[in-house]
Design an enzyme around this catalytic site. Structure first.
Site, PDB file in Angstrom:
ATOM      1  N   ARG A  94       0.725  -1.181  -0.075  1.00 14.01           N
ATOM      2  CA  ARG A  94      -0.057   0.291   0.086  1.00 14.01           C
ATOM      3  C   ARG A  94       0.864   1.386  -0.038  1.00 14.01           C
ATOM      4  NH1 ARG A  94      -4.084   2.157   4.786  1.00 14.01           N
ATOM      5  NH2 ARG A  94      -4.790   4.012   3.532  1.00 14.01           N
ATOM      6  N   HIS A  95       0.332   2.243  -0.525  1.00 17.53           N
ATOM      7  CA  HIS A  95       1.146   3.545  -0.761  1.00 17.53           C
ATOM      8  C   HIS A  95       0.995   4.097   0.710  1.00 17.53           C
ATOM      9  CE1 HIS A  95      -2.486   5.765   0.090  1.00 17.53           C
ATOM     10  NE2 HIS A  95      -3.137   5.198  -0.906  1.00 17.53           N
ATOM     11  N   GLU A 120       1.139   7.265   3.752  1.00 14.73           N
ATOM     12  CA  GLU A 120       0.082   8.257   3.930  1.00 14.73           C
ATOM     13  C   GLU A 120      -0.076   9.373   2.900  1.00 14.73           C
ATOM     14  OE1 GLU A 120      -1.181   9.857   7.924  1.00 14.73           O
ATOM     15  OE2 GLU A 120       0.482  11.184   7.179  1.00 14.73           O
ATOM     16  N   ASN A 129      -5.858  11.017   3.226  1.00 11.82           N
ATOM     17  CA  ASN A 129      -5.882  10.106   4.483  1.00 11.82           C
ATOM     18  C   ASN A 129      -5.809  10.780   5.502  1.00 11.82           C
ATOM     19  OD1 ASN A 129      -3.322   7.679   2.843  1.00 11.82           O
ATOM     20  ND2 ASN A 129      -5.651   7.572   2.752  1.00 11.82           N
ATOM     21  N   ARG A 148       0.396   8.864  -5.850  1.00  7.24           N
ATOM     22  CA  ARG A 148       0.703   8.483  -4.422  1.00  7.24           C
ATOM     23  C   ARG A 148       1.253   7.063  -4.798  1.00  7.24           C
ATOM     24  NH1 ARG A 148      -5.229   8.448  -5.026  1.00  7.24           N
ATOM     25  NH2 ARG A 148      -6.022   6.490  -4.212  1.00  7.24           N
ATOM     26  N   GLU A 178      -6.856   2.041  -7.285  1.00  6.20           N
ATOM     27  CA  GLU A 178      -7.784   1.892  -6.074  1.00  6.20           C
ATOM     28  C   GLU A 178      -9.156   1.592  -6.719  1.00  6.20           C
ATOM     29  OE1 GLU A 178      -8.913   0.923  -3.450  1.00  6.20           O
ATOM     30  OE2 GLU A 178      -8.060   2.341  -1.869  1.00  6.20           O
TER      31      GLU A 178
END
Length: 187
Positions: free
Chosen positions: A10-11, A13, A17, A60, A81
């Site tokens: 996962r990327h 923050e 977010n 991101r 996503e």
């Protein structure tokens, strides 16, 4: 056939977010904390010899991968996503319970869990089927990673109480057209 390894990350923050915004296909930059998370992930991954790198097309994810490595990588739309339709960029306060996502977001033009699962599974299988892809790092998103992990069971049980935080890394082995979940790592 040899066993191949996929690390799905996962990327770091992002501003959305931090501000509790539904990102989906919208984008926002990494925060200073997101950059630091990514540097910790880079340290965690430093001894793994990756032969290929992939990223969602979102900024991101690309920024996260560019902190991890300076090597060439390929952007893949299939790693994007979940699309949240009219709720993109809105407050996370609108999020229903997880089990109601499909009904809620699809009515607003968003993708269902099954659509995301199929899309992400297809691109990751295509990537891992390539002959010279023995050890791959792919950077994606929480929803996309969670949907992929759902192929192997309940994500919460598979993660064994670990948080699916930013820069979480999921390790899978791949052999004979089959993925096997191995473990998760939190930098």
């Amino acid at each position: 056939m040899t066993i191949k390894n996929l690390y799905l990350m996962r990327h770091g923050e992002t501003l959305f977010n931090k501000r509790k915004k539904i990102q989906g296909w919208c984008d926002s930059p990494l925060t200073d904390n997101g950059i630091e998370q990514t540097k910790r992930a880079r340290e965690l991954l430093k001894d793994i010899l990756f032969d290929h790198y992939y990223s969602s097309t979102a900024e991101r994810c690309c920024d996260t991968l560019e902190i991890i490595t300076k090597k060439h990588y390929q952007r893949e739309k299939g790693l994007k996503e979940r699309f949240f339709g009219v709720y993109e960029g809105e407050s996370e306060d609108l999020n229903p319970p997880l089990e109601e996502y499909d009904d809620f977001f699809s009515k607003g033009g968003g993708e269902t869990k099954q659509q995301v699962m199929d899309r992400v599974f297809k691109i990751l299988q295509t990537i891992m089927e390539k002959e010279d892809h023995q050890s791959v790092l792919a950077v994606s998103h929480a929803g996309a990673c969670r949907c992929f992990l759902s192929h192997f069971g309940n994500p919460e049980k598979l993660l064994d109480g670990k948080s699916f935080s930013n820069c979480c890394i999921l390790h899978f082995q791949y052999k004979n057209n089959q993925f096997k979940f191995i473990d998760s790592y939190i930098p």
